[in-house]
Write a protein that holds these residues in place. Structure first.
Motif, PDB file in Angstrom:
ATOM      1  N   UNK A  20       0.849  -1.185   0.000  1.00  0.00           N
ATOM      2  CA  UNK A  20       0.000   0.000   0.000  1.00  0.00           C
ATOM      3  C   UNK A  20       0.894   1.248   0.000  1.00  0.00           C
ATOM      4  N   UNK A  21       0.340   2.360  -0.466  1.00  0.00           N
ATOM      5  CA  UNK A  21       1.143   3.582  -0.521  1.00  0.00           C
ATOM      6  C   UNK A  21       2.230   3.495  -1.568  1.00  0.00           C
ATOM      7  N   UNK A  22       1.963   2.777  -2.670  1.00  0.00           N
ATOM      8  CA  UNK A  22       2.998   2.507  -3.665  1.00  0.00           C
ATOM      9  C   UNK A  22       3.362   3.726  -4.497  1.00  0.00           C
ATOM     10  N   UNK A  23       2.586   4.806  -4.405  1.00  0.00           N
ATOM     11  CA  UNK A  23       2.945   6.038  -5.115  1.00  0.00           C
ATOM     12  C   UNK A  23       3.881   6.906  -4.290  1.00  0.00           C
ATOM     13  N   UNK A  24       4.125   6.521  -3.047  1.00  0.00           N
ATOM     14  CA  UNK A  24       4.987   7.310  -2.171  1.00  0.00           C
ATOM     15  C   UNK A  24       6.446   6.892  -2.273  1.00  0.00           C
ATOM     16  N   UNK A  25       7.263   7.525  -1.455  1.00  0.00           N
ATOM     17  CA  UNK A  25       8.717   7.327  -1.515  1.00  0.00           C
ATOM     18  C   UNK A  25       9.107   5.916  -1.079  1.00  0.00           C
ATOM     19  N   UNK A  45      -2.670   2.461  -4.464  1.00  0.00           N
ATOM     20  CA  UNK A  45      -2.481   3.912  -4.396  1.00  0.00           C
ATOM     21  C   UNK A  45      -3.813   4.558  -4.069  1.00  0.00           C
ATOM     22  N   UNK A  46      -3.761   5.839  -3.748  1.00  0.00           N
ATOM     23  CA  UNK A  46      -4.970   6.543  -3.328  1.00  0.00           C
ATOM     24  C   UNK A  46      -5.803   7.021  -4.515  1.00  0.00           C
ATOM     25  N   UNK A  59       3.681  -1.875 -13.667  1.00  0.00           N
ATOM     26  CA  UNK A  59       3.346  -2.435 -12.360  1.00  0.00           C
ATOM     27  C   UNK A  59       1.865  -2.799 -12.281  1.00  0.00           C
ATOM     28  N   UNK A  60       1.568  -3.855 -11.528  1.00  0.00           N
ATOM     29  CA  UNK A  60       0.179  -4.179 -11.190  1.00  0.00           C
ATOM     30  C   UNK A  60      -0.272  -3.201 -10.101  1.00  0.00           C
ATOM     31  N   UNK A  61      -1.388  -2.545 -10.298  1.00  0.00           N
ATOM     32  CA  UNK A  61      -1.785  -1.478  -9.382  1.00  0.00           C
ATOM     33  C   UNK A  61      -3.288  -1.478  -9.169  1.00  0.00           C
ATOM     34  N   UNK A  62      -3.699  -1.163  -7.947  1.00  0.00           N
ATOM     35  CA  UNK A  62      -5.101  -0.973  -7.604  1.00  0.00           C
ATOM     36  C   UNK A  62      -5.249   0.293  -6.780  1.00  0.00           C
ATOM     37  N   UNK A  63      -6.478   0.790  -6.714  1.00  0.00           N
ATOM     38  CA  UNK A  63      -6.789   1.938  -5.869  1.00  0.00           C
ATOM     39  C   UNK A  63      -7.346   1.437  -4.549  1.00  0.00           C
ATOM     40  N   UNK A  64      -6.786   1.933  -3.443  1.00  0.00           N
ATOM     41  CA  UNK A  64      -7.250   1.550  -2.107  1.00  0.00           C
ATOM     42  C   UNK A  64      -7.121   2.757  -1.200  1.00  0.00           C
ATOM     43  N   UNK A  65      -8.229   3.169  -0.614  1.00  0.00           N
ATOM     44  CA  UNK A  65      -8.272   4.328   0.282  1.00  0.00           C
ATOM     45  C   UNK A  65      -8.500   3.835   1.709  1.00  0.00           C
ATOM     46  N   UNK A  66      -7.509   3.982   2.571  1.00  0.00           N
ATOM     47  CA  UNK A  66      -7.645   3.511   3.952  1.00  0.00           C
ATOM     48  C   UNK A  66      -8.692   4.272   4.734  1.00  0.00           C
ATOM     49  N   UNK A  67      -9.104   5.436   4.246  1.00  0.00           N
ATOM     50  CA  UNK A  67     -10.139   6.210   4.945  1.00  0.00           C
ATOM     51  C   UNK A  67     -11.542   5.800   4.535  1.00  0.00           C
ATOM     52  N   UNK A  85       2.284   0.559   3.839  1.00  0.00           N
ATOM     53  CA  UNK A  85       3.110   1.764   3.884  1.00  0.00           C
ATOM     54  C   UNK A  85       2.258   3.026   3.762  1.00  0.00           C
ATOM     55  N   UNK A  86       1.009   2.889   3.319  1.00  0.00           N
ATOM     56  CA  UNK A  86       0.137   4.046   3.130  1.00  0.00           C
ATOM     57  C   UNK A  86      -0.117   4.755   4.454  1.00  0.00           C
ATOM     58  N   UNK A  87      -0.160   6.083   4.407  1.00  0.00           N
ATOM     59  CA  UNK A  87      -0.416   6.890   5.608  1.00  0.00           C
ATOM     60  C   UNK A  87      -0.819   8.286   5.186  1.00  0.00           C
TER      61      UNK A  87
END
Length: 360
Positions: A20-25, A45-46, A59-67, A85-87
């Motif tokens: 998770x948070x794969x668009x981040x650093x 990613x968000x 990359x294999x990618x999905x959208x996932x919003x933890x909120x 890793x998402x935050x």
């Protein structure tokens, strides 16, 4: 080009991973490493636009919003290892309740869903910021918590909730581990860019004495730690948290001198006292808050110059087999080269030209 899977990580072969948070650093670095080994990894990613960028890169990618209250079963079904890793971080227009919804409640619901669907490892990316201005040097994982802001408070709440879930969970079902990265830097990082940029441009001003302790963590060392947590014996890492950094702690003034030296510029000399800058940071925060603006100066930024951060890595060495591969000098050099390649910091100064003496 696919790299050979190192022997340390061989048990990841054949497993499906979610980052998770794969668009981040950090999340992006972890996604690239796993994919580079030829492993089956999906990054979440968000935003849809972020997903499309990563898909174009292969990359294999999905959208996932933890909120969100969305059903995550389709995303997590069949996943063996989750790296969360998402935050939410530095979103000045969001209240603490939203930070808590992402960093605490969202992380917990993600883990509970993963457990229900048969995931066997859950690696939570926490932060050494749960220790805040550390109360012992170097800080251990048992050092009292001392979170200094809403990001650190809500990350701590999330970590504690996951550790409570771990106490109720058999590690044979799902091992839950928290990795607490130190001040993460490296190629691609934007958080430390201002520090490097001002030093290399000769505009850096030290606030205070520069004698506070700081501890960098190269992004690739943090990736190593998360991968090691995913392959270590479940019983040894279940319900455990690990502080992760690179090399050894150093005081801030020598760190600034190191960045200057590796960048080929003179170390900065200007210093100002803390109190007036801290007061100015508070005033700027109050002015910006009604408009939802990110303050250019804040008490959190001043805290960089006043808060001790130094960490004992012996637990990670013992239970994870973690070893830092990035000495600070090499990591700083690597980071400066990447910034300069992108035109983000001042170019390397031209070497002085030799001019032979002339006779009169």
């Amino acid at each position: 080009m696919t790299a050979a899977l190192p022997p340390d990580y061989r048990t990841l072969a054949g497993q499906r991973c979610l980052v998770t948070g794969a668009a981040g650093f950090i999340g992006g670095a972890l996604l690239r490493r796993l994919a580079g080994y030829g492993l089956d990894v999906t990054g979440s990613v968000l935003h849809q636009a972020e997903a499309e960028v990563l898909r174009r890169q292969g990359f294999q990618t999905q959208v996932l919003d933890l909120a969100s209250n969305a059903d995550w079963d389709a995303t997590l079904r069949g996943i063996d290892v989750v790296f969360n890793v998402a935050a939410m971080f530095q979103e000045t227009d969001q209240p603490e309740a939203m930070y808590d919804r992402v960093n605490h409640l969202g992380a917990l619901r993600l883990a509970e869903t993963a457990l229900r669907l048969g995931t066997h490892r859950f690696i939570q990316c926490s932060t050494v910021g749960v220790h805040g201005h550390v109360r012992e040097i170097p800080a251990r994982e048992t050092t009292p918590f001392n979170p200094m802001d809403l990001y650190h408070r809500t990350k701590l709440a999330g970590e504690l909730a996951l550790m409570e879930l771990a106490r109720r969970t058999d590690p044979a079902s799902m091992a839950i581990t928290a990795i607490r990265p130190a001040m993460v830097y490296g190629p691609g990082d934007m958080r430390m860019l201002k520090l490097f940029r001002t030093i290399l441009a000769g505009r850096f001003v030290m606030i205070g004495s520069g004698r506070v302790w700081t501890h960098l963590g190269h992004v690739e060392d943090n990736v190593d730690a998360m991968l090691l947590a995913a392959v270590a014996p479940a019983a040894s890492v279940h319900g455990e948290a690990f502080n992760i950094a690179s090399d050894e702690p150093m005081q801030l003034a020598p760190l600034v001198e190191l960045i200057a030296r590796e960048g080929g510029v003179k170390p900065p000399q200007l210093r100002v006292p803390v109190a007036p800058v801290w007061t100015a940071g508070l005033a700027v925060e109050l002015l910006c808050r009604p408009f939802g603006w990110r303050p250019p100066l804040s008490r959190r930024r001043v805290g960089f110059f006043t808060h001790d951060r130094a960490f004992d890595l012996s637990k990670a060495r013992h239970l994870l087999g973690y070893r830092s591969r990035w000495p600070h000098a090499e990591g700083v050099r690597d980071t400066i080269a990447a910034y300069r390649a992108q035109g983000l910091v001042a170019a390397a100064p031209a070497p002085a030209q030799y001019r032979p003496a002339t006779s009169g």
